[in-house]
Write an enzyme that holds these catalytic residues in place. Sequence first.
Site, PDB file in Angstrom:
ATOM      1  N   ASP A 107      -6.851  -4.983  -4.419  1.00  0.00           N
ATOM      2  CA  ASP A 107      -6.587  -3.604  -3.991  1.00  0.00           C
ATOM      3  C   ASP A 107      -5.286  -3.067  -4.601  1.00  0.00           C
ATOM      4  O   ASP A 107      -5.115  -1.868  -4.789  1.00  0.00           O
ATOM      5  CB  ASP A 107      -6.449  -3.497  -2.466  1.00  0.00           C
ATOM      6  CG  ASP A 107      -7.383  -4.404  -1.683  1.00  0.00           C
ATOM      7  OD1 ASP A 107      -7.894  -5.376  -2.251  1.00  0.00           O
ATOM      8  OD2 ASP A 107      -7.600  -4.148  -0.489  1.00  0.00           O
TER       9      ASP A 107
ATOM     10  N   THR B 101     -10.470 -15.026  -0.229  1.00  0.00           N
ATOM     11  CA  THR B 101     -10.835 -13.696   0.239  1.00  0.00           C
ATOM     12  C   THR B 101     -10.162 -13.409   1.565  1.00  0.00           C
ATOM     13  O   THR B 101      -9.713 -14.331   2.251  1.00  0.00           O
ATOM     14  CB  THR B 101     -12.364 -13.553   0.397  1.00  0.00           C
ATOM     15  OG1 THR B 101     -12.705 -12.158   0.417  1.00  0.00           O
ATOM     16  CG2 THR B 101     -12.888 -14.200   1.681  1.00  0.00           C
TER      17      THR B 101
ATOM     18  N   TRP C 228     -12.322  -1.539  -6.116  1.00  0.00           N
ATOM     19  CA  TRP C 228     -10.885  -1.351  -6.421  1.00  0.00           C
ATOM     20  C   TRP C 228     -10.599  -1.812  -7.853  1.00  0.00           C
ATOM     21  O   TRP C 228      -9.784  -1.226  -8.562  1.00  0.00           O
ATOM     22  CB  TRP C 228     -10.007  -2.153  -5.462  1.00  0.00           C
ATOM     23  CG  TRP C 228      -9.943  -1.739  -4.005  1.00  0.00           C
ATOM     24  CD1 TRP C 228      -9.967  -2.589  -2.933  1.00  0.00           C
ATOM     25  CD2 TRP C 228      -9.786  -0.417  -3.449  1.00  0.00           C
ATOM     26  NE1 TRP C 228      -9.841  -1.877  -1.752  1.00  0.00           N
ATOM     27  CE2 TRP C 228      -9.736  -0.546  -2.037  1.00  0.00           C
ATOM     28  CE3 TRP C 228      -9.691   0.861  -4.011  1.00  0.00           C
ATOM     29  CZ2 TRP C 228      -9.595   0.551  -1.179  1.00  0.00           C
ATOM     30  CZ3 TRP C 228      -9.552   1.958  -3.149  1.00  0.00           C
ATOM     31  CH2 TRP C 228      -9.509   1.800  -1.768  1.00  0.00           C
TER      32      TRP C 228
ATOM     33  N   ARG D 203     -16.039  -3.867  -1.924  1.00  0.00           N
ATOM     34  CA  ARG D 203     -14.913  -2.929  -2.058  1.00  0.00           C
ATOM     35  C   ARG D 203     -13.853  -3.486  -3.003  1.00  0.00           C
ATOM     36  O   ARG D 203     -13.208  -2.732  -3.727  1.00  0.00           O
ATOM     37  CB  ARG D 203     -14.319  -2.571  -0.690  1.00  0.00           C
ATOM     38  CG  ARG D 203     -13.366  -1.395  -0.798  1.00  0.00           C
ATOM     39  CD  ARG D 203     -13.130  -0.619   0.482  1.00  0.00           C
ATOM     40  NE  ARG D 203     -12.353  -1.302   1.482  1.00  0.00           N
ATOM     41  CZ  ARG D 203     -12.833  -1.782   2.620  1.00  0.00           C
ATOM     42  NH1 ARG D 203     -14.113  -1.648   2.908  1.00  0.00           N
ATOM     43  NH2 ARG D 203     -12.053  -2.382   3.489  1.00  0.00           N
TER      44      ARG D 203
ATOM     45  N   ASP E 262       0.800  -1.229   0.000  1.00  0.00           N
ATOM     46  CA  ASP E 262       0.000   0.000   0.000  1.00  0.00           C
ATOM     47  C   ASP E 262       0.830   1.276   0.000  1.00  0.00           C
ATOM     48  O   ASP E 262       0.294   2.372   0.205  1.00  0.00           O
ATOM     49  CB  ASP E 262      -0.985  -0.023   1.169  1.00  0.00           C
ATOM     50  CG  ASP E 262      -2.084  -1.048   0.934  1.00  0.00           C
ATOM     51  OD1 ASP E 262      -2.520  -1.162  -0.230  1.00  0.00           O
ATOM     52  OD2 ASP E 262      -2.490  -1.734   1.881  1.00  0.00           O
TER      53      ASP E 262
ATOM     54  N   GLY F  69      -8.369 -18.948  -5.836  1.00  0.00           N
ATOM     55  CA  GLY F  69      -8.849 -17.649  -5.399  1.00  0.00           C
ATOM     56  C   GLY F  69      -9.304 -17.727  -3.957  1.00  0.00           C
ATOM     57  O   GLY F  69      -9.614 -18.817  -3.450  1.00  0.00           O
TER      58      GLY F  69
HETATM   59  N1  GLY Z   1      -6.928  -1.948   0.902  1.00  0.00           N
HETATM   60  C1  GLY Z   1      -7.465  -2.439   2.112  1.00  0.00           C
HETATM   61  C2  GLY Z   1      -8.933  -2.359   2.184  1.00  0.00           C
HETATM   62  O1  GLY Z   1      -9.587  -1.984   1.228  1.00  0.00           O
HETATM   63  O2  GLY Z   1      -9.439  -2.681   3.243  1.00  0.00           O
END
Ligand code: GLY
Length: 376
Positions: free
Chosen positions: A150, A210, A226, A222, A89, A208
Amino acid sequence: MWAQAIEDALRVISNNIGRFGDKFPVTSTQGNRIYRLTPGNDWTEGFWTGLLWLSYEYSKDPRFRTAAMTTLDNFRERLEHRTGLEHHDIGFLYSLSIKAHWILERDESSRSAALQAADILLERWRDIPGILQAWGPKDDPENGGRIIIDCLMNLPLLHWAYQQTGREAYRQAAEQQTAMSRRFLVRGDDSTYHTFYFDPITGDSIRGGTHQGSRDGSTWTRGQAWGIYGFALAYRYMRQPELLETSKRLARYFADRLPEDGVVFWDFDVPQIPETKRDSSAAAIAASGMLELVALLPEHDADREWLAQSARRIVASLAANYSTKGEPDAQGLLNRGSYAVRLDISPDDYVIWGDYFYLEALMRLERGVPGYWYER
Ligand code: GLY
């Protein structure tokens, strides 16, 4: 209407300057709607600085600029001591803070600090399997061969570094990570996995999964958001038509599943009923990503209209039903964000990235200002 929502947001941000001082709000409030303050060692500090830059761009009030500038020392110190940078990040952190400073003011020291951040991000490149490792140290048994959707939002820092320097390693890593994400995270029905595992020794694809979604095969809203935004930004830098197509398809999947008030629940595969937790941040990210798509598409493109309409619908509902406009002491801009509902981490709170993308989407609508993902 957008201008009013921006004014409301700027009031909260202005109050927060006094509250936060030279510290940063933590990632999310934890049930009490009060941000604990940190010196800055997580993945989300860039969102506070990004909010200050957007506020400054809108208002030209020097208080916002001064507050943004005050935060920059922390980002520089983190580079020097490598504090809290052991994750992908770095793109979120440095695009919205230090790189934003370069974009807005052409400050050379910020340009070189942003390039240094890109170098640290590039250290996460693994030739086998050909991925940027999202989390954990090299050879980590759980995360050594793992990608996360993300991460697409961290790649603009590498693309930008390539534009600035011509160094191929940045471009190759960003392009290959995008291709691996498209191949393994996007499913046949245009939904997405949050994460995907590879064998770090052989490079074989495994499965895959999560982290924050409801189950491995579900679609975490979310994550889908992203993906919409990340593939649109990848197209902006790489101009490969299939990336535009992927972003549009993910956006269609998202838009087709909006609940009545336009603000998604935390996962598309949990009961879509009022008792289920929302994620206002996923809504804000998707809206800003759709507006990025609109900005990329030619006037005659048949998808432009529904994308613009969906984005406007989402942001209008956020402003009317989720913003804290009538709450004078609020520290957040949006209610009902969620960090990780299944893990019971801030399932219904202020989340700082939600605030950033909400203001970013408003600024796109009101001023055509796109945030700090690329040079203008
Ligand atoms: N990038 C971390 C989240 O979306 O929680």
